[in-house]
Write an enzyme that holds these catalytic residues in place. Structure first.
Site, short mmCIF file in Angstrom:
data_model
loop_
_atom_site.label_atom_id
_atom_site.label_comp_id
_atom_site.label_asym_id
_atom_site.label_seq_id
_atom_site.Cartn_x
_atom_site.Cartn_y
_atom_site.Cartn_z
N ASP A 1 -24.83 24.70 91.64
CA ASP A 1 -24.12 23.80 90.96
C ASP A 1 -24.68 22.67 90.58
O ASP A 1 -25.16 22.02 91.44
CB ASP A 1 -22.73 23.60 91.41
N ASP B 1 -15.38 31.81 89.61
CA ASP B 1 -16.08 30.70 90.45
C ASP B 1 -14.74 29.66 90.81
O ASP B 1 -14.26 29.21 89.91
CB ASP B 1 -17.18 29.98 89.55
C1 DX5 Z 1 -16.96 24.32 91.68
C2 DX5 Z 1 -18.36 24.80 91.75
C3 DX5 Z 1 -18.26 26.06 92.77
C4 DX5 Z 1 -17.90 25.87 94.24
C5 DX5 Z 1 -17.24 26.93 94.64
O1 DX5 Z 1 -16.88 23.34 90.77
O2 DX5 Z 1 -18.59 25.31 90.33
O3 DX5 Z 1 -19.58 26.70 92.57
O4 DX5 Z 1 -19.05 25.43 94.83
O5 DX5 Z 1 -17.06 26.79 95.82
P1 DX5 Z 1 -15.46 27.30 96.52
O6 DX5 Z 1 -15.97 28.88 96.60
O7 DX5 Z 1 -15.47 26.60 98.07
O8 DX5 Z 1 -14.58 27.03 95.58
ZN ZN Z 2 -20.14 26.80 90.18
#
Ligand code: DX5
Ligand code: ZN
Length: 263
Positions: free
Chosen positions: A37, A210
């Site tokens: 990310d 996601d």
């Molecule tokens: C949120 C990100 C995700 C996040 C997912 O904006 O794009 O990739 O890290 O984390 P979890 O699975 O904990 O929601």
């Molecule tokens: Zn993400």
């Protein structure tokens, strides 16, 4: 058919001071790819602000669609913060070698500006937000010319119909199941009709989910037709990431198999 079920841990919630080691831990635990990310800052705080249109997690996808009257990309701005940018990707590539697949989730304003730096740094896929650009077609072309695969993401408040015209030009559609920004948020089940619609319309498209995806929510994603599964906290916080990754992959593969038998 889409390219099989793959699990991509998001390392946003990991110990960013040990990023390389955390990535290695995920790969050693059976991760199929890494979902990186960008931008992210330390820990949970991410300065990515969507200035014009929020979304209401209480709305169904169809209701959200009805409310999305302006095409994404128009007069919508993001606040850029690229602390986890291409220099970090370059370091990870050096440390992890050529094999791991890096899916860059670009939560940035003007995603156009980071295509070349990310390609040079060793990114494999450049996933940008439809809301962040006025010219998706040119960006898709540029990403390809820089030798990367193309991912196209939509936020919860964006209608899947805006993504559809691009679906035949991209490698992967990302349906966000939380508001982009940070890990550990609650999964938005009402995004599943978007995934299901895309799977029906584009059987061979890779579809990624996601946000809030883990053992409790994977069944919904798998049944709707997602085949690229990003999971952050559910994997990172587990004492046994391998078993979580296996579980996610198995549920996803079983649903895909069932779909192909039902045809
Ligand atoms: C949120 C990100 C995700 C996040 C997912 O904006 O794009 O990739 O890290 O984390 P979890 O699975 O904990 O929601
Ligand atoms: Zn993400």
């Amino acid at each position: 058919m889409a390219s099989g079920c793959k699990i991509g841990p998001s390392i946003l919630n990991s110990d960013l001071a040990s990023l390389g080691a955390e990535c290695l831990r995920m790969l050693d635990s059976g991760a199929d790819y890494l979902h990186l990310d960008a931008p992210c800052s330390s820990g949970r705080s991410v300065f990515w602000i969507f200035l014009t249109q929020g979304s209401n997690p209480g709305l169904s996808a169809l209701q959200a669609d009805a409310l999305t009257s302006e095409p994404p990309g128009k007069a919508q701005h993001f606040v850029p913060n690229i602390t986890f940018g291409h220099p970090v990707v370059e370091s990870l590539r050096k440390q992890l070698g050529q094999d791991p697949f890096f899916d860059m989730h670009m939560m940035v304003s003007r995603p156009e500006q980071w295509v070349k730096p990310m390609a040079v740094a060793g990114a494999n896929q450049y996933t940008f937000h439809l809301e962040a650009t006025d010219n998706p077609g040119a960006l898709i072309k540029d990403i390809r010319e820089n030798g990367m695969k193309v991912g196209l993401a939509i936020k919860p408040g964006t209608s899947v119909e805006y993504l559809a015209p691009w679906a035949n030009q991209i490698d992967m559609a990302l349906v966000m199941t939380v508001e982009p920004g940070f890990g550990g948020q609650k999964f938005m089940e009402d995004m599943m009709p978007k995934v299901h619609w895309l799977r029906t319309q584009f059987p061979s498209l890779d579809i990624e989910v996601d946000g809030g995806v883990g053992p409790d929510t994977i069944h919904k994603c798998a049944e709707a037709g997602a085949n690229m599964i990003v999971s952050g906290s559910a994997i990172m916080r587990s004492e046994d990431p391998r078993s979580v990754i296996n579980l996610l992959r198995n549920v996803c593969s079983e649903a895909a198999q069932k779909r192909s038998l039902d045809r």
